[in-house]
Write a protein that holds these residues in place. Sequence first.
Motif, PDB file in Angstrom:
ATOM      1  N   GLN A 150     -16.326 -23.918  32.602  1.00  0.00           N
ATOM      2  CA  GLN A 150     -17.315 -22.833  32.669  1.00  0.00           C
ATOM      3  C   GLN A 150     -18.518 -23.240  31.836  1.00  0.00           C
ATOM      4  N   TRP A 151     -19.689 -23.057  32.376  1.00  0.00           N
ATOM      5  CA  TRP A 151     -20.909 -23.385  31.629  1.00  0.00           C
ATOM      6  C   TRP A 151     -21.893 -22.243  31.823  1.00  0.00           C
ATOM      7  N   PRO A 152     -22.451 -21.673  30.795  1.00  0.00           N
ATOM      8  CA  PRO A 152     -22.314 -22.044  29.393  1.00  0.00           C
ATOM      9  C   PRO A 152     -21.271 -21.214  28.638  1.00  0.00           C
ATOM     10  N   GLU A 153     -20.429 -20.458  29.351  1.00  0.00           N
ATOM     11  CA  GLU A 153     -19.518 -19.546  28.637  1.00  0.00           C
ATOM     12  C   GLU A 153     -18.260 -20.242  28.120  1.00  0.00           C
ATOM     13  N   GLY A 154     -17.977 -21.430  28.645  1.00  0.00           N
ATOM     14  CA  GLY A 154     -16.707 -22.078  28.304  1.00  0.00           C
ATOM     15  C   GLY A 154     -16.719 -22.812  26.970  1.00  0.00           C
ATOM     16  N   GLU A 155     -15.562 -23.390  26.663  1.00  0.00           N
ATOM     17  CA  GLU A 155     -15.415 -24.233  25.476  1.00  0.00           C
ATOM     18  C   GLU A 155     -14.697 -25.500  25.912  1.00  0.00           C
ATOM     19  N   ALA A 156     -14.893 -26.566  25.163  1.00  0.00           N
ATOM     20  CA  ALA A 156     -14.142 -27.799  25.409  1.00  0.00           C
ATOM     21  C   ALA A 156     -13.610 -28.291  24.073  1.00  0.00           C
ATOM     22  N   GLN A 157     -12.710 -29.270  24.145  1.00  0.00           N
ATOM     23  CA  GLN A 157     -12.118 -29.814  22.917  1.00  0.00           C
ATOM     24  C   GLN A 157     -12.249 -31.327  22.921  1.00  0.00           C
ATOM     25  N   VAL A 158     -12.469 -31.872  21.756  1.00  0.00           N
ATOM     26  CA  VAL A 158     -12.369 -33.317  21.566  1.00  0.00           C
ATOM     27  C   VAL A 158     -11.290 -33.536  20.512  1.00  0.00           C
ATOM     28  N   ASP A 159     -10.235 -34.226  20.909  1.00  0.00           N
ATOM     29  CA  ASP A 159      -9.133 -34.467  19.978  1.00  0.00           C
ATOM     30  C   ASP A 159      -9.344 -35.830  19.329  1.00  0.00           C
ATOM     31  N   LEU A 160      -9.629 -35.815  18.027  1.00  0.00           N
ATOM     32  CA  LEU A 160      -9.861 -37.074  17.314  1.00  0.00           C
ATOM     33  C   LEU A 160      -8.564 -37.646  16.744  1.00  0.00           C
ATOM     34  N   GLY A 161      -7.459 -36.913  16.958  1.00  0.00           N
ATOM     35  CA  GLY A 161      -6.188 -37.297  16.339  1.00  0.00           C
ATOM     36  C   GLY A 161      -6.069 -36.579  15.012  1.00  0.00           C
ATOM     37  N   GLY A 162      -5.275 -35.496  14.993  1.00  0.00           N
ATOM     38  CA  GLY A 162      -5.144 -34.704  13.770  1.00  0.00           C
ATOM     39  C   GLY A 162      -6.362 -33.867  13.455  1.00  0.00           C
ATOM     40  N   ARG A 163      -7.325 -33.870  14.325  1.00  0.00           N
ATOM     41  CA  ARG A 163      -8.563 -33.118  14.089  1.00  0.00           C
ATOM     42  C   ARG A 163      -9.175 -32.797  15.453  1.00  0.00           C
ATOM     43  N   LYS A 164      -9.074 -31.530  15.833  1.00  0.00           N
ATOM     44  CA  LYS A 164      -9.594 -31.127  17.151  1.00  0.00           C
ATOM     45  C   LYS A 164     -10.936 -30.439  16.972  1.00  0.00           C
ATOM     46  N   ILE A 165     -11.944 -30.978  17.605  1.00  0.00           N
ATOM     47  CA  ILE A 165     -13.295 -30.437  17.505  1.00  0.00           C
ATOM     48  C   ILE A 165     -13.554 -29.578  18.743  1.00  0.00           C
ATOM     49  N   THR A 166     -14.056 -28.385  18.537  1.00  0.00           N
ATOM     50  CA  THR A 166     -14.405 -27.510  19.658  1.00  0.00           C
ATOM     51  C   THR A 166     -15.871 -27.745  20.020  1.00  0.00           C
ATOM     52  N   VAL A 167     -16.118 -27.849  21.313  1.00  0.00           N
ATOM     53  CA  VAL A 167     -17.478 -28.093  21.804  1.00  0.00           C
ATOM     54  C   VAL A 167     -17.958 -26.846  22.535  1.00  0.00           C
ATOM     55  N   LEU A 168     -19.131 -26.386  22.159  1.00  0.00           N
ATOM     56  CA  LEU A 168     -19.658 -25.128  22.711  1.00  0.00           C
ATOM     57  C   LEU A 168     -21.020 -25.352  23.356  1.00  0.00           C
ATOM     58  N   PRO A 169     -21.182 -24.940  24.605  1.00  0.00           N
ATOM     59  CA  PRO A 169     -22.513 -25.037  25.221  1.00  0.00           C
ATOM     60  C   PRO A 169     -23.505 -24.131  24.483  1.00  0.00           C
ATOM     61  N   LEU A 170     -24.719 -24.640  24.289  1.00  0.00           N
ATOM     62  CA  LEU A 170     -25.711 -23.872  23.536  1.00  0.00           C
ATOM     63  C   LEU A 170     -27.117 -24.096  24.118  1.00  0.00           C
ATOM     64  N   PRO A 171     -27.271 -23.919  25.424  1.00  0.00           N
ATOM     65  CA  PRO A 171     -28.590 -24.203  26.014  1.00  0.00           C
ATOM     66  C   PRO A 171     -29.660 -23.230  25.524  1.00  0.00           C
ATOM     67  N   GLY A 172     -30.884 -23.674  25.569  1.00  0.00           N
ATOM     68  CA  GLY A 172     -32.014 -22.840  25.149  1.00  0.00           C
ATOM     69  C   GLY A 172     -33.098 -23.683  24.510  1.00  0.00           C
ATOM     70  N   HIS A 173     -32.757 -24.376  23.424  1.00  0.00           N
ATOM     71  CA  HIS A 173     -33.688 -25.367  22.869  1.00  0.00           C
ATOM     72  C   HIS A 173     -33.843 -26.497  23.881  1.00  0.00           C
ATOM     73  N   GLU A 174     -32.725 -26.825  24.505  1.00  0.00           N
ATOM     74  CA  GLU A 174     -32.676 -27.866  25.530  1.00  0.00           C
ATOM     75  C   GLU A 174     -31.500 -27.523  26.440  1.00  0.00           C
ATOM     76  N   ALA A 175     -31.584 -27.950  27.704  1.00  0.00           N
ATOM     77  CA  ALA A 175     -30.641 -27.445  28.711  1.00  0.00           C
ATOM     78  C   ALA A 175     -29.194 -27.875  28.479  1.00  0.00           C
ATOM     79  N   ALA A 176     -28.990 -29.042  27.842  1.00  0.00           N
ATOM     80  CA  ALA A 176     -27.619 -29.535  27.656  1.00  0.00           C
ATOM     81  C   ALA A 176     -27.203 -29.475  26.186  1.00  0.00           C
ATOM     82  N   HIS A 177     -27.857 -28.626  25.414  1.00  0.00           N
ATOM     83  CA  HIS A 177     -27.565 -28.554  23.978  1.00  0.00           C
ATOM     84  C   HIS A 177     -26.131 -28.070  23.743  1.00  0.00           C
ATOM     85  N   LEU A 178     -25.480 -28.683  22.740  1.00  0.00           N
ATOM     86  CA  LEU A 178     -24.103 -28.330  22.381  1.00  0.00           C
ATOM     87  C   LEU A 178     -24.021 -28.019  20.891  1.00  0.00           C
TER      88      LEU A 178
END
Length: 307
Positions: A150-178
């Motif tokens: 879902q964009w821009p309402e969704g969330e994604a995850q990046v698993d670095l191993g023992g550390r999961k980073i949540t990625v959030l769409p944040l368009p406005g300053h720029e269309a693909a801002h996260l």
Amino acid sequence: MKTILLFALSIPLAAIAAPEPLKEASQWIHGVPAGQACVQLLQVHQAGPGVFIIRQNKCVNTEAPFLYLILGEQKALLLDSGAKPDAGVDFPLVETVNRLIGERKLSLLVAHTHGHRDHIAFDYAFRARANTTVVGTTPDAVKTHFQFTQWPEGEAQVDLGGRKITVLPLPGHEAAHLAFYDPHSGTVFSGDSLYPGMLTVRDWPAYRQSIARLLKFAEAHPVTAFAGAHVEMMSKPYDMYPLDTAYQPQEHKLFLGLEHLRQLNDALTAQGEKPARIERADFIVEPYAPPSAGLVLGLMPWWKRRI
Ligand SMILES: [Zn+2]
Ligand SMILES: [Zn+2]
């Protein structure tokens, strides 16, 4: 009592551990007075376990962005690859990242808060690095890489191993801002969407919605700081250095707090659908009007030059 205990035990430990806030440097490199040589090109600051902040000096490029390197057990994540140094400056970003990763056997993911040129300058160098993935910067490239459903309402995850980073769409300053959220430190890496400086907005409705969504997220998660990509405000409330300033001896601190996001959201809500400049003690919101055809950058007023 028994029910409560069982319920508590069913929550994974990581979910209930309080985040360990990052510490920003007591002093960031902030350029040199006119006429002095630019000796220190970048500053590396360990802000917490596995989190490094790299600042490009103002005398290398007046954008002087902050880059973030987060280390997991299997993967390292670099947020943004910097601004282009002046001609002839041999800027050691890849070498610095290599040194920080050290002997750890980590793959490297280079992702971006957004694709403006002061955030992607060394993508080319990282593309040539072994065991490295550089995420593209178009909305499609970002959506595909992080597998947003879902964009821009969704969330994604990046698993670095023992550390999961949540990625959030944040368009406005720029269309693909996260925005990127690190639960270990409670930090939201907010790029050019929230930092102590001039927050330029290209898509006003998208930005208002993004900030409202980010606030909802921040109120539902332990957030200790918003770590943006620039500092342009002075330590004196409401005062800002003009863009392109090469020496900022009295900078605002880098991190903002939840109160700043609330202020921003309140101001955008009060302003409504009509774009307008908003001034607060620690940031300024500025609607961005693209230059009309034929208008060269050098003729533009300084406040419209930020990209
Ligand atoms: Zn930008
Ligand atoms: Zn920027």
